[in-house]
Each structure stands twice: as C-alpha cells, then as structure tokens.
Enzyme design. Structure first.
Site, PDB file in Angstrom:
ATOM      1  N   ASP A  19       0.869  -1.168   0.000  1.00 11.39           N
ATOM      2  CA  ASP A  19       0.000   0.000   0.000  1.00 11.39           C
ATOM      3  C   ASP A  19       0.915   1.230   0.000  1.00 11.39           C
ATOM      4  OD1 ASP A  19      -2.414   1.588   0.436  1.00 11.39           O
ATOM      5  OD2 ASP A  19      -1.673   1.826   2.484  1.00 11.39           O
ATOM      6  N   ASP A  21      -0.202   5.173   1.045  1.00 14.40           N
ATOM      7  CA  ASP A  21      -0.459   6.133   2.125  1.00 14.40           C
ATOM      8  C   ASP A  21      -0.607   5.415   3.466  1.00 14.40           C
ATOM      9  OD1 ASP A  21      -1.242   8.865   0.581  1.00 14.40           O
ATOM     10  OD2 ASP A  21      -1.943   7.113  -0.520  1.00 14.40           O
ATOM     11  N   ASP A 182      -1.658  -0.966   5.956  1.00 19.19           N
ATOM     12  CA  ASP A 182      -1.848  -0.339   7.264  1.00 19.19           C
ATOM     13  C   ASP A 182      -3.309  -0.233   7.674  1.00 19.19           C
ATOM     14  OD1 ASP A 182      -2.622   2.987   6.871  1.00 19.19           O
ATOM     15  OD2 ASP A 182      -2.084   1.774   5.152  1.00 19.19           O
TER      16      ASP A 182
END
EC number: 3.1.3.18
Length: 272
Positions: A19, A21, A182
């Site tokens: 991922d 961001d 995240d």
C-alpha cells in the site's frame, strides 16, 4: 526474527505488494491541507490534520464525503455537492506533496528487496493521477514493476482484484506473495486473495488498532521485514527464483487495460 523468517520459513516471498499512504509515506498533512482548502472554498470550517488522519484510506471520493459530513460514516451528503467538492479537492491536492514524507525504513527496505530480486508492486486507493507524481517526488517509484491506483480498475481495496491481477502478471502464487499495508481495507483485500498480510502499526486505520483486523503480523517499522535489519542475509533465499527480465521495466496499469484485467482474473479464478 524478521517478518519474512516468521511467515515464509526462512525464505523470501517472490512478490511483495505494498500500500502507499500510511504504509510507505505519511501523506496526511498534504491531504489535510487540500481538504481544508476545499472546505474553505465551500464556506465551511477547516477539518484539521487529526480529523483527516481518521478519514483517509478509502480513496479521494470517500475522503471528500467524510469531510463534508464531518464524520467517518459520511452520511447525508448530497451527490452533486460531493462531485463539486471532489473537483475542488483534486485541484488543491494535484501539486501538493511538499508536506508528505517517506516513513523511516521504507527506502532502505525497498532497496534491499530490489537487490534480492524480489518483485514489487504498489496497490493504492489513491487516484492514479496523483500516484506517479508523488512516487517521483519521493524517489521510490523505480522499485515497483506494477503500479495500480484506486481508479485504475472498477474495483478498489478491499476488493482483491488488483492483488489477483498483479499475481497473475508476475506468475507468482498467493503462497509466495505478501501484502504490506496499514488499514482494514488492506487486510481484507489480502485475506480475500489468499495472501499473507503484514500490517504497520503507525498507519491510517480510522483510529482503530490494526491488530483488531487480525493480519498475519503487525510491525512498527518496515525494517522489521528484513532479516538482520537490512544486513546481508545469505541464509534467506527466493523459492523457485526466476531470473528477472532485462532492464527495469515498470508497468503502470491504466483504465484502458481493465477489460483485459477482468478477463484474466475470471480465467484465473475459474482455474483455481
């Protein structure tokens, strides 16, 4: 013991999908600045960094709706207003990466994996128009062979379509792949694709501990992926390693390819 050693019995995964961001970069300050500029142009009060930090993770359209509703649920937002607000946000965010920073350990980890011959992909819900400029500015784009934005395909995470597509293109099975993210969307996408997921504790998960989503492993720093904290690791080998193609080609998937993607996914899922 590193994450790889725990999850792959002393071997490296052949494919690692990341991922963006909240995983590789902290982009909230720039996103918050764009959101606040959008709200001010609409005659509203700015939201601030901490509110935006809890709203990010599901793409720009949802971020805008949450900002308009001033809540994570994003209910009661007029569609016409949301569309106009999204245009304002996109304009404000287009060239706004001055406050974005790469997390500690990210560059070193990407460089280490690249040297080991591990294929890497970036799968983000950020609109693709923003991805390449950000990667260029952060100087990490060259590590990824496949780059897929949030509007590249009809589906975005938590749908696993992008993960299936990348594994198909890399000719790497789920058992030899890893997703690093995240958020809940990252964990759900990885689980749906049958891929182990390592989650970062410091990212954006709407204010909830990422451990609640039950990823395979939670780490506090990307360096924890690497045996010996980025030291040479001769004992860690690639399973059935395939020589990489000459050159350092990068495939940025565009919307023009999505029909081929869906057909490929359908065939792959059927065979599975």
């Amino acid at each position: 013991m590193s994450a790889f050693e725990q999850l792959f019995q002393g071997r490296l995964p052949r494919l690692v999908m990341f991922d963006l961001d909240g995983t590789l970069v902290d982009s909230v300050p720039d996103l918050a600045a764009a959101v606040d500029q959008m709200l001010l142009k609409l005659g509203r009060k700015p939201a601030g960094v901490e509110a935006v930090r809890e709203w990010v993770g599901n793409g720009a359209p949802m971020l805008v709706r949450r900002a308009l509703a001033n809540s994570l649920e994003a209910q009661g937002v007029d569609d016409v207003e949301a569309e106009y607000a999204l245009e304002l946000f996109n304009t404000a965010y287009e060239d706004s990466h001055e406050l974005t920073v790469v997390y500690p350990g990210a560059r070193e980890t990407l460089k280490w994996l690249h040297k080991q011959g591990v294929e890497m992909a970036l799968i983000t819900n950020k609109p693709e128009r923003f991805v390449a400029p950000l990667l260029d500015q952060m100087k990490i784009g060259r590590y990824f062979r496949w780059i897929i934005g949030g509007d590249t395909l009809p589906q975005k995470k938590p749908d696993p379509a992008a993960l299936f597509f990348v594994m198909k293109m890399a000719s790497v099975p789920a058992s030899q792949s890893l997703f690093v993210g995240d958020s809940r969307s990252d964990v759900l996408a990885a689980k749906a694709a049958g891929v182990k997921c390592v989650a970062l504790s410091y990212g954006y998960n709407h204010g909830r501990p990422i451990a609640e989503e039950s990823p395979a492993l939670v780490i506090d720093n990307l360096r924890a992926l690497i045996p010996g904290c980025l030291e040479p690791a001769a004992e860690i080998t690639l399973p059935d390693a395939v020589p990489s193609h000459s050159g350092n080609s990068i495939v940025v998937v565009t919307r023009k390819l999505w029909m081929k993607v869906i057909k490929a996914l359908a065939r792959w899922r059927w065979r599975a």
